[in-house]
Design an enzyme around this catalytic site. Structure first.
Site, short mmCIF file in Angstrom:
data_model
loop_
_atom_site.label_atom_id
_atom_site.label_comp_id
_atom_site.label_asym_id
_atom_site.label_seq_id
_atom_site.Cartn_x
_atom_site.Cartn_y
_atom_site.Cartn_z
N SER A 81 0.84 -1.20 0.00
CA SER A 81 0.00 0.00 0.00
C SER A 81 0.86 1.25 0.00
CB SER A 81 -0.85 -0.02 1.27
OG SER A 81 -1.46 1.22 1.48
N TYR B 245 -1.86 -0.84 10.86
CA TYR B 245 -2.13 -1.43 9.53
C TYR B 245 -0.94 -1.19 8.59
CZ TYR B 245 -3.77 -1.67 4.71
OH TYR B 245 -3.86 -1.95 3.37
N LYS C 49 2.09 -3.81 6.67
CA LYS C 49 2.50 -3.87 5.26
C LYS C 49 4.01 -3.68 5.15
CE LYS C 49 -1.52 -4.52 3.41
NZ LYS C 49 -1.83 -5.82 2.80
P1 NAD Z 1 -11.02 -6.98 1.10
O1 NAD Z 1 -11.24 -6.97 2.58
O2 NAD Z 1 -12.20 -6.80 0.22
O3 NAD Z 1 -10.28 -8.34 0.68
C1 NAD Z 1 -9.44 -9.05 1.55
C2 NAD Z 1 -9.91 -10.49 1.54
O4 NAD Z 1 -9.06 -11.26 2.38
C3 NAD Z 1 -11.32 -10.65 2.10
O5 NAD Z 1 -12.08 -11.42 1.20
C4 NAD Z 1 -11.13 -11.38 3.43
O6 NAD Z 1 -12.23 -12.23 3.72
C5 NAD Z 1 -9.85 -12.13 3.17
N1 NAD Z 1 -9.04 -12.40 4.36
C6 NAD Z 1 -8.63 -11.54 5.31
N2 NAD Z 1 -7.87 -12.17 6.22
C7 NAD Z 1 -7.77 -13.46 5.82
C8 NAD Z 1 -7.10 -14.59 6.32
N3 NAD Z 1 -6.37 -14.53 7.44
N4 NAD Z 1 -7.20 -15.76 5.65
C9 NAD Z 1 -7.94 -15.84 4.50
N5 NAD Z 1 -8.61 -14.80 4.00
C10 NAD Z 1 -8.51 -13.61 4.63
O7 NAD Z 1 -9.91 -5.89 0.78
P2 NAD Z 1 -9.36 -5.36 -0.61
O8 NAD Z 1 -9.70 -3.91 -0.70
O9 NAD Z 1 -9.73 -6.27 -1.70
O10 NAD Z 1 -7.79 -5.44 -0.33
C11 NAD Z 1 -7.01 -6.54 -0.71
C12 NAD Z 1 -5.59 -6.32 -0.22
O11 NAD Z 1 -5.09 -5.09 -0.73
C13 NAD Z 1 -5.46 -6.22 1.30
O12 NAD Z 1 -4.28 -6.87 1.69
C14 NAD Z 1 -5.35 -4.73 1.54
O13 NAD Z 1 -4.64 -4.45 2.72
C15 NAD Z 1 -4.59 -4.27 0.31
N6 NAD Z 1 -4.82 -2.86 -0.02
C16 NAD Z 1 -6.10 -2.39 -0.18
C17 NAD Z 1 -6.30 -1.04 -0.45
C18 NAD Z 1 -7.70 -0.48 -0.58
O14 NAD Z 1 -7.87 0.73 -0.45
N7 NAD Z 1 -8.73 -1.30 -0.87
C19 NAD Z 1 -5.21 -0.17 -0.58
C20 NAD Z 1 -3.92 -0.68 -0.46
C21 NAD Z 1 -3.73 -2.03 -0.17
N1 UFG Z 2 -12.68 11.42 3.00
C1 UFG Z 2 -13.71 12.28 3.31
N2 UFG Z 2 -14.89 11.75 3.77
C2 UFG Z 2 -15.07 10.40 3.93
C3 UFG Z 2 -13.99 9.53 3.60
C4 UFG Z 2 -12.80 10.08 3.15
O1 UFG Z 2 -13.59 13.49 3.18
O2 UFG Z 2 -16.15 9.97 4.36
C5 UFG Z 2 -11.42 11.99 2.45
C6 UFG Z 2 -10.20 11.70 3.30
O3 UFG Z 2 -10.04 12.68 4.30
C7 UFG Z 2 -9.09 11.72 2.24
C8 UFG Z 2 -9.78 11.18 0.98
O4 UFG Z 2 -11.18 11.37 1.20
O5 UFG Z 2 -8.69 13.03 1.99
C9 UFG Z 2 -9.54 9.71 0.71
O6 UFG Z 2 -9.85 8.96 1.89
P1 UFG Z 2 -9.94 7.37 1.89
O7 UFG Z 2 -10.33 6.95 3.26
O8 UFG Z 2 -10.80 6.91 0.76
O9 UFG Z 2 -8.46 6.92 1.53
P2 UFG Z 2 -7.10 7.16 2.30
O10 UFG Z 2 -6.17 7.79 1.33
O11 UFG Z 2 -7.29 7.85 3.60
O12 UFG Z 2 -6.68 5.66 2.66
C10 UFG Z 2 -6.56 4.67 1.65
C11 UFG Z 2 -6.81 3.28 2.23
C12 UFG Z 2 -5.76 2.94 3.23
C13 UFG Z 2 -4.41 3.10 2.64
C14 UFG Z 2 -4.25 4.47 2.04
C15 UFG Z 2 -2.97 4.61 1.32
O13 UFG Z 2 -8.06 3.24 2.87
O14 UFG Z 2 -5.91 1.59 3.59
O15 UFG Z 2 -5.31 4.72 1.10
O16 UFG Z 2 -2.91 3.69 0.28
F1 UFG Z 2 -3.51 2.93 3.61
#
Ligand code: NAD
Ligand code: UFG
Length: 338
Positions: free
Chosen positions: A124, A148, A152
């Site tokens: 991330s 979190y 990572k």
């Molecule tokens: P998500 O929660 O939709 O998907 C994660 C999946 O992993 C889920 O289906 C959950 O049931 C499964 N899971 C969690 N822990 C588990 C375990 N111990 N064993 C087996 N399954 C497990 O999230 P996502 O948005 O699809 O994210 C996927 C990956 O990308 C995550 O590792 C997350 O940290 C990373 N990531 C997500 C974002 C974002 O904004 N969505 C940003 C950066 C990184």
């Molecule tokens: N925001 C609002 N209102 C809301 C939600 C978000 O104003 O209800 C704003 C936040 O303050 C920020 C922007 O929208 O300025 C984006 O916020 P998000 O929560 O969508 O995303 P972040 O950048 O804060 O965080 C995301 C993921 C994290 C990850 C990070 C960096 O949720 O897991 O990107 O990759 F760590």
């Protein structure tokens, strides 16, 4: 290739499975369903015409992992499984270290036992330290301000040490910026439980009438309109980034790190107004105080992925909003109603 997709029933994993199938690979999903619904597997079949193998198991269950890797003659692993809510990680850090760090260790251990050495990992942009030196590149300073984010960072460090110890491994950390949007079929998308933490699903729920107004966290940031700036990336482009990473990394030993982002920063107000265009109405909002821990602005320099993976984003801001709206309007309660 036969690809084990841990967390493959989740938001990004499920859409990556569809793209893997389209490219001729065979995904094997291993997911505990801690944050996903079993219905997702039906939806993947509906979209791709192929039903992936689904194993409901925890990635920390070493025996099930080894058995799955063997039984399905897995060639490579994409490791999405993890918990991802920043606020929850502050309140319950032990769960995050156990799930995300221990999960990664057990995976490495199981892969070593079976002799599989290609791994693509969901990292991330949160691993980058706060800096005014934007855009962020893979050499930017790293450090994280939440448990979190630290899971990572730790996982990346563990993987780098594994490659140093056994240089035949190929491990790729993909640092995602802000994934948004849905599959264009409207069959697969983001289905957060409870109040969405992230901006796009919150906006989509306002548009569909589940929430009354968007609360914009801060309008006094040093950005052009005062609201936070992020690099939003369409989840389909992100999924394609995994295919590009697999193509690059399979058979190329080393510890590889790539940003996956668009290279463009957008403010909260810009995203809100684009979503309004997609859904055909202007959406109510109010300004609220800044959210603790939020940064003013960050976005990616994606040129390393462009150069080495031959990957760049293809979808526009309007595509992100249109696909997100199609998903939300056709599945107002997510997968629940199926
Ligand atoms: P998500 O929660 O939709 O998907 C994660 C999946 O992993 C889920 O289906 C959950 O049931 C499964 N899971 C969690 N822990 C588990 C375990 N111990 N064993 C087996 N399954 C497990 O999230 P996502 O948005 O699809 O994210 C996927 C990956 O990308 C995550 O590792 C997350 O940290 C990373 N990531 C997500 C974002 C974002 O904004 N969505 C940003 C950066 C990184
Ligand atoms: N925001 C609002 N209102 C809301 C939600 C978000 O104003 O209800 C704003 C936040 O303050 C920020 C922007 O929208 O300025 C984006 O916020 P998000 O929560 O969508 O995303 P972040 O950048 O804060 O965080 C995301 C993921 C994290 C990850 C990070 C960096 O949720 O897991 O990107 O990759 F760590």
């Amino acid at each position: 290739m036969n690809i084990l997709v841990t967390g493959g029933a989740g938001y990004i994993g499920s859409i990556t499975c569809v793209q893997l199938i389209a490219a001729g690979h065979r995904p094997i999903i291993l997911d505990s369903l801690v944050n996903a619904k079993a219905e997702v597997v039906n939806r993947i079949e509906q979209v791709s015409g192929q039903r992936p193998v689904f194993v409901q198991a925890d990635v920390r269950d070493r025996a099930r992992l080894v058995q799955t890797l063997r039984e399905h003659a897995v060639d490579a692993v994409i490791h999405f499984a993890g918990l991802k809510a920043v606020g929850e990680s502050v309140a319950q850090p032990w769960r995050y270290y156990d799930n995300n760090v221990q999960g990664s260790l057990v995976l490495i251990d199981a892969m070593r036992e079976v002799g599989i050495q290609t791994l693509v990992f969901s990292s991330s942009a949160t691993v980058y330290a706060e800096t005014l030196d934007q855009p962020l590149h893979e050499g930017s300073v790293i450090s994280s301000n939440s448990p979190y984010g630290r899971t990572k960072l730790m996982a990346e460090q563990i993987f780098s040490d594994v490659v140093a110890a056994e240089p035949t491994w190929s491990i790729t950390a993909l640092r995602y910026f802000n994934p948004v949007g849905a599959h264009p079929s409207a069959c697969l998308g983001e289905d957060p439980q409870g109040v969405p933490n992230n901006l796009m699903p919150f906006i989509a729920q306002v548009a569909v009438g589940r929430r009354s107004a968007l609360h914009i966290f801060g309008n006094d940031y040093p950005t052009p309109d005062g609201t936070g700036v992020r690099d939003y990336i369409h989840v389909m482009d992100l999924a394609d980034g995994h295919l590009a990473a697999l193509r690059y990394a399979h058979g190329r030993p080393g510890h590889h790190v790539f940003n996956l982002g668009s290279g463009r920063g957008l403010s909260v107000l810009e995203l809100l107004s684009a979503f309004g265009r997609a859904c055909g109405k202007s959406l109510p909002y109010e300004f609220s105080p800044r959210r603790p821990g939020d940064l003013a602005a960050f976005w990616a320099n994606p040129s390393l992925a462009e150069e080495l993976l031959n990957w760049r984003v293809q979808r526009s801001l309007d595509d992100m909003c249109a696909d997100s709206w199609r998903w939300q309007s056709q599945n107002p309660n997510g997968y629940e109603s199926s």
